[in-house]
Design an enzyme around this catalytic site. Structure first.
Site, mmCIF file in Angstrom:
data_model
loop_
_atom_site.group_PDB
_atom_site.id
_atom_site.type_symbol
_atom_site.label_atom_id
_atom_site.label_comp_id
_atom_site.label_asym_id
_atom_site.label_seq_id
_atom_site.Cartn_x
_atom_site.Cartn_y
_atom_site.Cartn_z
ATOM 1 N N SER A 142 0.867 -1.193 0.000
ATOM 2 C CA SER A 142 0.000 0.000 0.000
ATOM 3 C C SER A 142 0.896 1.233 0.000
ATOM 4 O O SER A 142 1.997 1.190 0.568
ATOM 5 C CB SER A 142 -0.879 0.010 1.259
ATOM 6 N N TYR A 155 -1.634 -0.490 10.580
ATOM 7 C CA TYR A 155 -1.803 -1.036 9.222
ATOM 8 C C TYR A 155 -0.633 -0.604 8.338
ATOM 9 O O TYR A 155 -0.022 -1.427 7.643
ATOM 10 C CB TYR A 155 -3.132 -0.537 8.651
ATOM 11 N N LYS A 159 2.357 -2.715 6.273
ATOM 12 C CA LYS A 159 2.617 -2.619 4.829
ATOM 13 C C LYS A 159 4.043 -2.145 4.563
ATOM 14 O O LYS A 159 4.668 -2.542 3.574
ATOM 15 C CB LYS A 159 1.590 -1.689 4.165
HETATM 16 N N1 LIG Z 1 -8.688 -0.813 -1.074
HETATM 17 C C1 LIG Z 1 -7.635 -0.029 -0.900
HETATM 18 O O1 LIG Z 1 -7.735 1.209 -0.917
HETATM 19 C C2 LIG Z 1 -6.288 -0.650 -0.681
HETATM 20 C C3 LIG Z 1 -5.170 0.173 -0.780
HETATM 21 C C4 LIG Z 1 -3.910 -0.376 -0.595
HETATM 22 C C5 LIG Z 1 -3.775 -1.730 -0.324
HETATM 23 N N2 LIG Z 1 -4.897 -2.514 -0.221
HETATM 24 C C6 LIG Z 1 -4.691 -3.940 0.033
HETATM 25 O O2 LIG Z 1 -5.354 -4.687 -0.952
HETATM 26 C C7 LIG Z 1 -5.604 -6.007 -0.482
HETATM 27 C C8 LIG Z 1 -7.022 -6.409 -0.809
HETATM 28 O O3 LIG Z 1 -7.906 -5.592 -0.103
HETATM 29 P P1 LIG Z 1 -9.229 -4.979 -0.738
HETATM 30 O O4 LIG Z 1 -9.114 -3.521 -0.606
HETATM 31 O O5 LIG Z 1 -9.516 -5.586 -2.048
HETATM 32 O O6 LIG Z 1 -10.296 -5.415 0.379
HETATM 33 P P2 LIG Z 1 -11.636 -6.280 0.340
HETATM 34 O O7 LIG Z 1 -12.456 -5.929 -0.844
HETATM 35 O O8 LIG Z 1 -12.237 -6.120 1.673
HETATM 36 O O9 LIG Z 1 -11.083 -7.757 0.130
HETATM 37 C C9 LIG Z 1 -10.312 -8.394 1.086
HETATM 38 C C10 LIG Z 1 -10.200 -9.842 0.676
HETATM 39 O O10 LIG Z 1 -9.345 -10.516 1.585
HETATM 40 C C11 LIG Z 1 -10.017 -11.664 2.086
HETATM 41 N N3 LIG Z 1 -9.519 -11.920 3.424
HETATM 42 C C12 LIG Z 1 -9.551 -11.110 4.498
HETATM 43 N N4 LIG Z 1 -8.934 -11.680 5.543
HETATM 44 C C13 LIG Z 1 -8.500 -12.884 5.101
HETATM 45 C C14 LIG Z 1 -7.793 -13.950 5.715
HETATM 46 N N5 LIG Z 1 -7.393 -13.899 6.983
HETATM 47 N N6 LIG Z 1 -7.517 -15.046 4.956
HETATM 48 C C15 LIG Z 1 -7.911 -15.123 3.676
HETATM 49 N N7 LIG Z 1 -8.576 -14.145 3.057
HETATM 50 C C16 LIG Z 1 -8.867 -13.046 3.754
HETATM 51 C C17 LIG Z 1 -11.489 -11.333 1.994
HETATM 52 O O11 LIG Z 1 -12.238 -12.521 1.842
HETATM 53 P P3 LIG Z 1 -13.224 -13.160 2.932
HETATM 54 O O12 LIG Z 1 -13.821 -12.024 3.746
HETATM 55 O O13 LIG Z 1 -14.204 -13.875 2.078
HETATM 56 O O14 LIG Z 1 -12.349 -14.058 3.742
HETATM 57 C C18 LIG Z 1 -11.509 -10.552 0.691
HETATM 58 O O15 LIG Z 1 -11.567 -11.431 -0.427
HETATM 59 C C19 LIG Z 1 -5.279 -5.961 1.017
HETATM 60 O O16 LIG Z 1 -3.997 -6.504 1.237
HETATM 61 C C20 LIG Z 1 -5.267 -4.475 1.325
HETATM 62 O O17 LIG Z 1 -4.485 -4.174 2.441
HETATM 63 C C21 LIG Z 1 -6.140 -2.008 -0.401
#
Ligand SMILES: NC(=O)c1ccc[n+]([C@@H]2O[C@H](COP(=O)([O-])OP(=O)(O)OC[C@H]3O[C@@H](n4cnc5c(N)ncnc54)[C@H](OP(=O)(O)O)[C@@H]3O)[C@@H](O)[C@H]2O)c1
Length: 253
Positions: A142, A155, A159
């Site tokens: 991130s 968080y 990262k």
């Molecule tokens: N969105 C942003 O602005 C942003 C920015 C920078 C980085 N990120 C990173 O992007 C990645 C994906 O996040 P997202 O934003 O796409 O969020 P999201 O839509 O909430 O998706 C998170 C995913 O991770 C799964 N998950 C959560 N905890 C888990 C665990 N312990 N084991 C296995 N699966 C797990 C969830 O599935 P289930 O709930 O079905 O288990 C879901 O599929 C993360 O690493 C996040 O830190 C996001």
């Protein structure tokens, strides 16, 4: 066939039931890969795999559960015969607020899912396949890991550590396994809702490209890092933030 083609390759994407992981699984599958999508719930993983199509499969595995991770790696090898791409995407943020207000449980959960799980899955994939045959690992970091923001301290620390570990693994696993990361800005997903839902326009206006990210914006970069088009890249952190770190120059035009 282009260098972006993933035909004949197999990919695992952790945390792929929605958001960036689901979009990434779709991008990899459209590029020709067989994809195993994980989620904490078997049902959600299977539903997402049906959505992605192209012969992809869902597998229920909590990213921190070592037995489940091993079982998923074995399942992938038994089903598709290789693990060429690993996308460590599952992430969490139960620790909103000042760092000094966090308890050990929230701190540990953040670091377990965001940092330990990528190390665990990489080490299992390397031992089972990539160590001998090569591969590409992509971690979802991130831009938060490159700076400081009130409320996101734990968080962002996880990262920042993931960025460091990405480079360390790239060194340790070279030359056969490439390890890179993407560092997204604010993307329209459930995890990040607190960062955009009530004030999307404000966030959009503060960035050079004038909008928040969509999961597909990140997915296409991951597909590039998974493919031979990035064959001479390792240990890199690819920022995908629509210019959020640059800010907005409109006021000066
Ligand atoms: N969105 C942003 O602005 C942003 C920015 C920078 C980085 N990120 C990173 O992007 C990645 C994906 O996040 P997202 O934003 O796409 O969020 P999201 O839509 O909430 O998706 C998170 C995913 O991770 C799964 N998950 C959560 N905890 C888990 C665990 N312990 N084991 C296995 N699966 C797990 C969830 O599935 P289930 O709930 O079905 O288990 C879901 O599929 C993360 O690493 C996040 O830190 C996001």
């Amino acid at each position: 066939m282009t260098a972006l083609d993933l035909t004949g390759r197999t990919a695992i994407v952790t945390g792929a039931s929605r958001g960036i992981g689901l979009a990434t699984a779709r991008s990899l599958a459209e590029a020709g890969a067989k994809v195993v999508l994980t989620s904490r719930s078997q049902e959600s993983a299977e539903k997402a795999a049906v959505e992605v199509g192209h012969g992809s499969v869902g597998y229920g595995a909590h990213a921190v559960d070592e037995d489940a991770a091993k079982a998923c790696i074995d399942f992938t090898l038994d089903t598709f015969g290789s693990i060429d791409v690993l996308v460590n995407n599952a992430g969490t943020n139960p620790a909103y607020g000042p760092v000094v207000d966090q308890d050990h449980a929230r701190f540990a959960k953040t670091f377990d899912v965001n940092l330990w799980a990528p190390v665990l899955w990489t080490s299992l994939a390397v031992r089972a396949w990539m160590g001998e045959h090569g591969g590409s690992v992509i971690n979802t970091a991130s831009i938060g890991g490159m700076g400081f923001e009130a409320g996101l301290g734990v968080y962002n620390a996880s990262k920042a550590a993931l960025i460091h570990v990405t480079k360390q693994l790239a060194l340790e696993l070279s030359p056969s396994v490439r390890v890179n990361a993407v560092a997204p800005g604010v993307v329209r997903t459930r995890l990040a809702e607190a960062l955009w839902k009530e004030h999307e326009q404000l966030v959009a206006d503060a960035s050079a490209l004038g909008r928040i990210g969509e999961p597909e914006d990140v997915a296409s970069a991951v597909a590039f890092l998974a493919s031979d088009a990035s064959a001479w890249m390792t240990g890199e952190i690819m920022v995908i933030d629509g210019g959020q770190r640059l800010g907005n120059a409109q006021a000066f035009r």
